[in-house]
Design an enzyme around this catalytic site. Structure first.
Site, PDB file in Angstrom:
ATOM      1  N   SER A  51       0.834  -1.190   0.000  1.00  0.00           N
ATOM      2  CA  SER A  51       0.000   0.000   0.000  1.00  0.00           C
ATOM      3  C   SER A  51       0.884   1.262   0.000  1.00  0.00           C
ATOM      4  CB  SER A  51      -0.959  -0.044   1.193  1.00  0.00           C
ATOM      5  OG  SER A  51      -2.018   0.857   1.008  1.00  0.00           O
TER       6      SER A  51
ATOM      7  N   ASP B 253      -5.188  -3.785  -2.859  1.00  0.00           N
ATOM      8  CA  ASP B 253      -4.312  -3.376  -1.759  1.00  0.00           C
ATOM      9  C   ASP B 253      -3.733  -4.559  -0.971  1.00  0.00           C
ATOM     10  OD1 ASP B 253      -3.477  -2.258   0.892  1.00  0.00           O
ATOM     11  OD2 ASP B 253      -4.320  -0.425   0.040  1.00  0.00           O
TER      12      ASP B 253
END
Length: 262
Positions: free
Chosen positions: A40, A154
């Site tokens: 991320s 993610d």
């Protein structure tokens, strides 16, 4: 005293900007980062660390205003996402080198999540820019990334603190930049803003924190910069100056703690 560092950068939205300051503190104190893993926002920071582009990344965020961030959000009317992410990737293209992960100056591991299989996806080779984009593709917000039969989102969903994915060498230190640490109960009583979206956010936070804490039990770090997942704002990208300074301060304190114990 050990000085070689295997660095792990967690997920954590704009809290991840503190990781820039933390890396500066490590380097200023004479620590040598030899490998990085991230997911991320940690994929962005970690990748630029591995590429030797930290100053360029810092300058990018220091120059960013809320209005500029909004202009980089290419909103799309789509059932699965609201931001395509191509404008943001284009903006990053000025600092992200056009190269493959395996050609970087140091080993880099990027973590994403394949929503087709529900499994963690770890990349140690491949197109750098594309896989950074995959790692920070927050579901519903960003368009997922198609890659080798996978649909990637993610990495914080499956491994928000990928301590087990960084390349290690004998005698190094495992250092965690954990900006999704356990919830600070002094900042919430658990009853405020009890509507559907806030409850979903809280559930997501709890899962991320628990996954990170389990990973720390499996791979205990030698040093850990910690920021609670409910501390600071989630989208405070326009506050880069203070966030970077905070990261430097917290990492410096953690280095002091580690060195005094040696």
């Amino acid at each position: 005293m050990k000085k070689d560092v295997a660095l792990v950068c967690s997920s954590g939205s704009s809290r991840g900007l503190t990781q820039i300051g933390a890396i500066e503190a490590l380097i200023d104190r004479g620590y040598r980062i030899h490998a990085v893993a991230g997911c991320s926002i940690g994929a962005i920071v970690g990748s630029m660390c591995a590429a030797g582009k930290m100053q360029e990344l810092k300058d990018f965020f220091l120059s960013m205003s809320l209005q500029q961030m909004f202009r980089l959000s290419d909103f799309s009317v789509h059932a699965d996402y609201i931001i395509k992410g191509s404008r943001l990737l284009e903006a990053f293209s000025n600092i992200v080198p056009d190269m493959r992960i395996e050609d970087l100056p140091m080993p880099l591991s990027l973590v994403a999540t394949d929503i087709r299989s529900g499994r963690e996806a770890v990349f140690r080779e491949g197109e750098l820019a594309k896989l950074i984009r995959a790692s920070f593709s927050l579901p519903v917000i960003f368009q997922p990334v198609e890659h080798e039969g996978m649909l990637l989102v993610d990495g914080g969903i499956t491994n928000p603190l990928p301590l087990n994915r960084v390349a290690r060498k004998e005698g190094d230190l495992l250092v965690a930049l954990n900006v999704s640490a356990p919830i600070d109960v002094n900042k919430t009583d658990g009853t405020q803003n009890r509507h559907a979206f806030s409850l979903l956010d809280r559930v997501s936070d709890i899962m991320i924190v628990q996954n990170g804490e389990l990973m720390k039990q499996l791979c205990p770090p030698d040093m850990e910069m910690r920021i609670a997942i409910n501390d600071l704002g989630t989208y405070d990208y326009d506050k880069a100056d203070s966030l970077i300074a905070l990261g430097y301060k917290l990492m410096s304190q953690e280095i002091d703690r580690y060195e005094s114990a040696c």
